[in-house]
Scaffold this motif. Structure first.
Motif, short mmCIF file in Angstrom:
data_model
loop_
_atom_site.label_atom_id
_atom_site.label_comp_id
_atom_site.label_asym_id
_atom_site.label_seq_id
_atom_site.Cartn_x
_atom_site.Cartn_y
_atom_site.Cartn_z
N TYR A 195 -1.29 -30.37 31.34
CA TYR A 195 -1.30 -30.82 29.93
C TYR A 195 -0.99 -29.65 29.01
CZ TYR A 195 -3.74 -35.17 31.33
OH TYR A 195 -4.10 -36.36 31.87
N LYS A 196 -1.65 -28.52 29.26
CA LYS A 196 -1.46 -27.33 28.42
C LYS A 196 -0.02 -26.84 28.49
CE LYS A 196 -2.47 -23.49 26.14
NZ LYS A 196 -2.44 -23.50 24.66
N PHE A 226 2.25 -29.24 26.57
CA PHE A 226 2.00 -29.11 25.13
C PHE A 226 2.68 -27.86 24.58
CE2 PHE A 226 -0.43 -27.69 21.46
CZ PHE A 226 -0.55 -28.85 20.71
N ASP A 227 2.51 -26.74 25.27
CA ASP A 227 3.11 -25.49 24.80
C ASP A 227 4.63 -25.55 24.84
OD1 ASP A 227 0.60 -24.45 24.41
OD2 ASP A 227 0.60 -23.22 26.24
N VAL A 264 1.74 -33.77 24.29
CA VAL A 264 1.46 -34.24 25.63
C VAL A 264 0.87 -35.65 25.52
CG1 VAL A 264 -0.86 -33.19 25.67
CG2 VAL A 264 0.30 -33.75 27.82
N SER A 296 -8.82 -27.45 26.04
CA SER A 296 -7.78 -26.94 26.94
C SER A 296 -6.52 -26.55 26.17
CB SER A 296 -7.44 -28.00 27.98
OG SER A 296 -6.38 -27.59 28.81
N LEU A 297 -6.20 -27.29 25.12
CA LEU A 297 -4.99 -27.01 24.35
C LEU A 297 -5.18 -25.84 23.39
CD1 LEU A 297 -3.81 -30.66 23.55
CD2 LEU A 297 -3.20 -29.21 25.50
N ILE A 337 -3.90 -29.83 15.41
CA ILE A 337 -3.44 -30.73 16.47
C ILE A 337 -3.78 -32.15 16.04
CG2 ILE A 337 -3.83 -31.54 18.83
CD1 ILE A 337 -4.13 -28.68 19.72
N SER A 383 1.28 -30.99 18.26
CA SER A 383 1.15 -29.84 17.38
C SER A 383 1.38 -30.22 15.92
CB SER A 383 2.16 -28.75 17.77
OG SER A 383 2.28 -27.77 16.76
N SER A 408 -8.62 -25.42 15.44
CA SER A 408 -9.36 -24.58 16.38
C SER A 408 -10.52 -23.93 15.63
CB SER A 408 -8.44 -23.50 16.96
OG SER A 408 -8.00 -22.63 15.92
#
Length: 254
Positions: free
Chosen positions: A10-11, A14-15, A20, A85-86, A125, A191, A217
């Protein structure tokens, strides 16, 4: 429980892509709980007896402030696990919306969320949960993969025949728009810099309901206006510095 390998994938997606898709984030009974919590809202006085369907089914902004079910799913443990996780750290919840998008409803022009949320130093996010099957016919979400790597754009006027919002950004050269087809209960985490939007609901009888939330975050230093009032994922209210810096191109068109 999501495996470490799955969380890593997933990470990585996403990056790389800026979003995702999480299949089956919520069970059908959970989706029913969210849907049912919005059935009791009375919009009959909003537009009067002759109001059109858009007055009857408006966007519901910040429902977590007075809807315990909306708050519950905004800070849900499953969402929190994926966000950590993200972000690679704890998350803060800052915003919620509920869209009915009935047949005939306009779409939302391409935009970037962090233009409005003004999170610093890292973008927010967004989490978009499908409360109905969502596809091109009923106005599914669309995204521009990898556009999260580009700068925040200065928007121009959108087409009022296609969008209920007045601002629109362009698709960067070499990139393309992709339709995100989701089944009920699926979610997309994206994002705050990615370009996304939707087209009108052209179906005859299908709604395209969605529950949308936004997060920062825990190391976020600033956020724009109302978004500076946030919650930990355990439900405690926190406030960070209001980002008073002017938007790069001003506010939404009058």
């Amino acid at each position: 429980m999501i495996s470490k390998a799955k969380m890593q994938s997933y990470k990585e997606q996403f990056d790389d892509q800026g979003f995702v898709i999480i299949k089956g984030l919520y069970e059908f009974n959970e989706i029913d709980e969210i849907r049912d919590s919005f059935k009791s809202i009375d919009f009959s006085k909003k537009g009067g007896p002759n109001a059109d369907i858009f007055s009857s089914y408006p966007r519901v902004m910040e429902p977590h402030k007075n809807n315990t079910v909306a708050f519950k799913y905004m800070v849900h443990s499953r969402v929190n696990t994926i966000l950590k996780s993200l972000f690679l750290e704890e998350a803060l919840a800052c915003h919620s919306m509920f869209y009915y998008k009935p047949p005939g409803a306009l779409g939302q022009a391409l935009h970037q969320d962090n233009f409005y949320l003004k999170m610093e130093p890292d973008p927010c996010i967004g989490v978009w949960v499908a409360l109905d099957d969502s596809d091109a016919e009923n106005g599914a979400l669309v995204v521009v993969p990898t556009s999260h790597r580009t700068q925040i754009q200065c928007p121009h006027l959108s087409d009022p025949n296609l969008s209920f919002t007045k601002e629109e950004v362009d698709v960067p050269e070499g990139m393309e728009i992709v339709t995100v087809e989701l089944r009920t209960g699926d979610a997309i985490f994206f994002s705050g810099n990615i370009i996304h939007g939707s087209y009108p609901n052209r179906s005859n009888e299908r709604f395209r309901r969605a529950f949308i939330t936004h997060y920062a975050s825990i190391s976020t230093e600033k956020a724009g206006d109302v978004y500076a009032s946030m919650y930990t994922m355990s439900g405690e209210e926190v406030k960070i510095e209001n980002n008073s810096k002017a938007d790069p191109c001003g506010n939404e068109y009058d």
